[in-house]
Design a protein around this motif. Structure first.
Motif, PDB file in Angstrom:
ATOM      1  N   PRO A  96       0.830  -1.209   0.000  1.00 14.10           N
ATOM      2  CA  PRO A  96       0.000   0.000   0.000  1.00 14.10           C
ATOM      3  C   PRO A  96       0.864   1.258   0.000  1.00 14.10           C
ATOM      4  CG  PRO A  96      -0.729  -1.564   1.683  1.00 14.10           C
ATOM      5  CD  PRO A  96       0.592  -2.058   1.184  1.00 14.10           C
ATOM      6  N   ILE A  97       0.556   2.177  -0.911  1.00 12.56           N
ATOM      7  CA  ILE A  97       1.262   3.458  -0.980  1.00 12.56           C
ATOM      8  C   ILE A  97       0.235   4.571  -0.804  1.00 12.56           C
ATOM      9  CG2 ILE A  97       2.729   4.981  -2.342  1.00 12.56           C
ATOM     10  CD1 ILE A  97       3.895   2.575  -3.720  1.00 12.56           C
ATOM     11  N   ILE A  98       0.463   5.397   0.214  1.00 12.02           N
ATOM     12  CA  ILE A  98      -0.494   6.437   0.600  1.00 12.02           C
ATOM     13  C   ILE A  98       0.129   7.807   0.364  1.00 12.02           C
ATOM     14  CG2 ILE A  98      -1.813   7.413   2.528  1.00 12.02           C
ATOM     15  CD1 ILE A  98      -1.554   4.544   3.807  1.00 12.02           C
ATOM     16  N   ALA A  99      -0.600   8.680  -0.306  1.00  6.36           N
ATOM     17  CA  ALA A  99      -0.186  10.073  -0.427  1.00  6.36           C
ATOM     18  C   ALA A  99      -0.827  10.869   0.697  1.00  6.36           C
ATOM     19  CB  ALA A  99      -0.595  10.648  -1.777  1.00  6.36           C
ATOM     20  N   GLY A 100      -0.010  11.544   1.476  1.00  8.43           N
ATOM     21  CA  GLY A 100      -0.507  12.433   2.524  1.00  8.43           C
ATOM     22  C   GLY A 100      -0.349  13.865   2.059  1.00  8.43           C
ATOM     23  N   VAL A 101      -1.416  14.434   1.519  1.00  7.25           N
ATOM     24  CA  VAL A 101      -1.333  15.757   0.889  1.00  7.25           C
ATOM     25  C   VAL A 101      -1.586  16.833   1.938  1.00  7.25           C
ATOM     26  CG1 VAL A 101      -2.247  17.236  -0.937  1.00  7.25           C
ATOM     27  CG2 VAL A 101      -2.020  14.774  -1.329  1.00  7.25           C
ATOM     28  N   ASN A 102      -0.505  17.455   2.373  1.00 10.40           N
ATOM     29  CA  ASN A 102      -0.549  18.404   3.477  1.00 10.40           C
ATOM     30  C   ASN A 102      -0.756  19.846   3.020  1.00 10.40           C
ATOM     31  OD1 ASN A 102       2.165  17.693   2.463  1.00 10.40           O
ATOM     32  ND2 ASN A 102       2.779  19.499   3.638  1.00 10.40           N
ATOM     33  N   THR A 190      -1.233   8.803  10.028  1.00 13.38           N
ATOM     34  CA  THR A 190      -0.505   7.752  10.738  1.00 13.38           C
ATOM     35  C   THR A 190      -1.402   6.551  11.004  1.00 13.38           C
ATOM     36  OG1 THR A 190       0.973   9.352  11.797  1.00 13.38           O
ATOM     37  CG2 THR A 190       0.772   7.192  12.846  1.00 13.38           C
ATOM     38  N   LYS A 191      -2.624   6.816  11.434  1.00 12.41           N
ATOM     39  CA  LYS A 191      -3.571   5.732  11.716  1.00 12.41           C
ATOM     40  C   LYS A 191      -3.845   4.901  10.466  1.00 12.41           C
ATOM     41  CE  LYS A 191      -7.182   6.975  14.027  1.00 12.41           C
ATOM     42  NZ  LYS A 191      -8.541   7.539  14.342  1.00 12.41           N
ATOM     43  N   LEU A 192      -4.083   5.576   9.347  1.00 11.78           N
ATOM     44  CA  LEU A 192      -4.360   4.873   8.091  1.00 11.78           C
ATOM     45  C   LEU A 192      -3.166   4.044   7.652  1.00 11.78           C
ATOM     46  CD1 LEU A 192      -6.129   4.339   5.581  1.00 11.78           C
ATOM     47  CD2 LEU A 192      -5.203   6.462   4.604  1.00 11.78           C
ATOM     48  N   ALA A 193      -1.975   4.638   7.693  1.00  8.17           N
ATOM     49  CA  ALA A 193      -0.779   3.929   7.239  1.00  8.17           C
ATOM     50  C   ALA A 193      -0.464   2.727   8.123  1.00  8.17           C
ATOM     51  CB  ALA A 193       0.408   4.883   7.199  1.00  8.17           C
ATOM     52  N   GLU A 194      -0.566   2.903   9.428  1.00  4.28           N
ATOM     53  CA  GLU A 194      -0.261   1.795  10.338  1.00  4.28           C
ATOM     54  C   GLU A 194      -1.325   0.703  10.243  1.00  4.28           C
ATOM     55  OE1 GLU A 194       0.524   3.322  14.244  1.00  4.28           O
ATOM     56  OE2 GLU A 194       2.456   4.180  13.652  1.00  4.28           O
ATOM     57  N   ASN A 195      -2.562   1.086   9.979  1.00  2.49           N
ATOM     58  CA  ASN A 195      -3.602   0.084   9.759  1.00  2.49           C
ATOM     59  C   ASN A 195      -3.298  -0.737   8.510  1.00  2.49           C
ATOM     60  OD1 ASN A 195      -6.227  -1.209  10.166  1.00  2.49           O
ATOM     61  ND2 ASN A 195      -6.855  -0.063   8.364  1.00  2.49           N
ATOM     62  N   MET A 196      -2.908  -0.062   7.427  1.00  6.05           N
ATOM     63  CA  MET A 196      -2.533  -0.776   6.205  1.00  6.05           C
ATOM     64  C   MET A 196      -1.359  -1.725   6.461  1.00  6.05           C
ATOM     65  SD  MET A 196      -4.450   0.011   3.535  1.00  6.05           S
ATOM     66  CE  MET A 196      -5.812  -0.139   4.701  1.00  6.05           C
ATOM     67  N   ALA A 197      -0.375  -1.241   7.223  1.00  7.28           N
ATOM     68  CA  ALA A 197       0.815  -2.054   7.496  1.00  7.28           C
ATOM     69  C   ALA A 197       0.498  -3.294   8.326  1.00  7.28           C
ATOM     70  CB  ALA A 197       1.866  -1.206   8.209  1.00  7.28           C
ATOM     71  N   SER A 198      -0.562  -3.228   9.131  1.00  4.03           N
ATOM     72  CA  SER A 198      -0.922  -4.359   9.991  1.00  4.03           C
ATOM     73  C   SER A 198      -1.799  -5.383   9.278  1.00  4.03           C
ATOM     74  CB  SER A 198      -1.652  -3.854  11.244  1.00  4.03           C
ATOM     75  OG  SER A 198      -2.955  -3.392  10.911  1.00  4.03           O
ATOM     76  N   MET A 199      -2.249  -5.063   8.090  1.00  2.00           N
ATOM     77  CA  MET A 199      -3.158  -5.938   7.361  1.00  2.00           C
ATOM     78  C   MET A 199      -2.397  -7.006   6.564  1.00  2.00           C
ATOM     79  SD  MET A 199      -6.163  -3.295   6.163  1.00  2.00           S
ATOM     80  CE  MET A 199      -7.195  -4.640   5.533  1.00  2.00           C
ATOM     81  N   PRO A 200      -3.098  -7.960   5.943  1.00  2.00           N
ATOM     82  CA  PRO A 200      -2.427  -8.989   5.132  1.00  2.00           C
ATOM     83  C   PRO A 200      -1.927  -8.373   3.826  1.00  2.00           C
ATOM     84  CG  PRO A 200      -4.803  -9.288   5.040  1.00  2.00           C
ATOM     85  CD  PRO A 200      -4.551  -8.210   6.052  1.00  2.00           C
ATOM     86  N   THR A 201      -0.741  -7.777   3.883  1.00  2.00           N
ATOM     87  CA  THR A 201      -0.265  -6.953   2.772  1.00  2.00           C
ATOM     88  C   THR A 201       0.090  -7.771   1.526  1.00  2.00           C
ATOM     89  OG1 THR A 201       1.901  -6.935   3.877  1.00  2.00           O
ATOM     90  CG2 THR A 201       0.499  -4.986   4.136  1.00  2.00           C
ATOM     91  N   TYR A 202       0.303  -9.063   1.685  1.00  2.00           N
ATOM     92  CA  TYR A 202       0.497  -9.891   0.489  1.00  2.00           C
ATOM     93  C   TYR A 202      -0.768  -9.874  -0.357  1.00  2.00           C
ATOM     94  CZ  TYR A 202       1.365 -13.956  -2.488  1.00  2.00           C
ATOM     95  OH  TYR A 202       1.505 -14.788  -3.578  1.00  2.00           O
ATOM     96  N   GLY A 203      -1.898 -10.072   0.289  1.00  2.00           N
ATOM     97  CA  GLY A 203      -3.181 -10.028  -0.413  1.00  2.00           C
ATOM     98  C   GLY A 203      -3.487  -8.635  -0.943  1.00  2.00           C
TER      99      GLY A 203
END
Length: 257
Positions: A96-102, A190-203
């Motif tokens: 997962p790649i997330i853009a954080g547009v500040n 941070t919450k979104l990115a860490e949630n993505m990182a904790s998920m089954p990222t292979y899938g």
């Protein structure tokens, strides 16, 4: 240093760092981002990637001082060697790649954000297809991603007029995933990115692979690809862990494998 690289809780955050010029790209920053994305792809401890900007802006696009420098790179090289490899990497890395547009995301900066899997923005942020203002066409995948997100009429209007789009309007027209208050932006990112990182990222990576070709495959081809990728997912350690955790009524611990 034109790029800041930080790692925490499975998330690698890549911060564009030329705040004095609103994080506009020069050759050094483009190659630094390419190299950092390569490192993230190879590092199994990196489960999700965030791209954001330092200071008031996300990215104002190309540094025009470099583009107009007689001794600088030519336009073809800027597009071919600087931007195209970044977009290719964003789409091909199966994480997962997330853009954080500040802040403002203009030109190539806007289109890099739109190429990411999920884009979350401050409510005060904005998106601008600024190319028409100086006689250029949208690059960095803009003519590919924007019409797929908002439709051809709206995309052409935004490209031709160079109209500024607020983060809230970008959500309303399905250009981006979410807009959040400025005060809660860092927490939500941070919450979104860490949630993505904790998920089954292979899938998740396989899902991204399927999505990348879903607009060019016909139905039969896409069904065949889903069959193939679902077989891979079904044989993964993450699938086994997910099923076991469900049966045992506990939280799963995914490894991205």
């Amino acid at each position: 240093m034109t790029l800041i690289q930080e790692f925490k809780n499975g998330v690698c955050t890549l911060t564009l760092s030329r705040p004095q010029v609103f994080n506009s790209f020069n050759k050094e920053m483009a190659f630094a981002l390419q190299n950092a994305l390569d490192e993230c792809e190879k590092d199994d401890s990196v489960r999700a990637i965030v791209i954001k900007g330092e200071g008031k802006a996300f990215c104002a696009g190309q540094d025009l001082a470099e583009a107009t420098d007689p001794n600088g790179p030519e336009m073809q090289s800027i597009v071919k060697d600087h931007y195209n490899p970044i977009i290719e990497r964003i789409r091909s890395i199966e994480k997962p790649i997330i853009a954080g547009v500040n802040g403002v995301a203009a030109g190539a900066g806007a289109n890099i954000a739109l190429a990411c899997d999920l884009t979350i923005a401050k409510e005060s942020a904005s998106f601008i297809q600024a190319f028409s203002k100086i006689g250029l066409i949208p690059d960095s995948g803009g003519t590919f991603f924007l019409p797929r997100l908002v439709g051809t009429q709206k995309a052409l209007a935004l490209m031709m007029t160079g109209e500024k789009v607020s983060a809230k309007d970008a959500v309303a027209m399905n250009m981006i995933y979410k807009a959040v208050s400025d005060d809660s932006f860092e927490e939500e990112l941070t919450k979104l990115a860490e949630n993505m990182a904790s998920m089954p990222t292979y899938g998740l990576g396989l899902t991204k692979r399927a999505m990348n070709v879903s607009f060019t495959n016909n139905l039969t081809q896409q069904l065949a690809l889903e069959e193939q990728l679902q077989t891979l997912a079904g044989n993964s350690a993450d699938f086994t862990e997910g099923v076991n955790a469900f049966m045992e009524k506990r939280s799963p611990v995914f490894k991205g494998k």
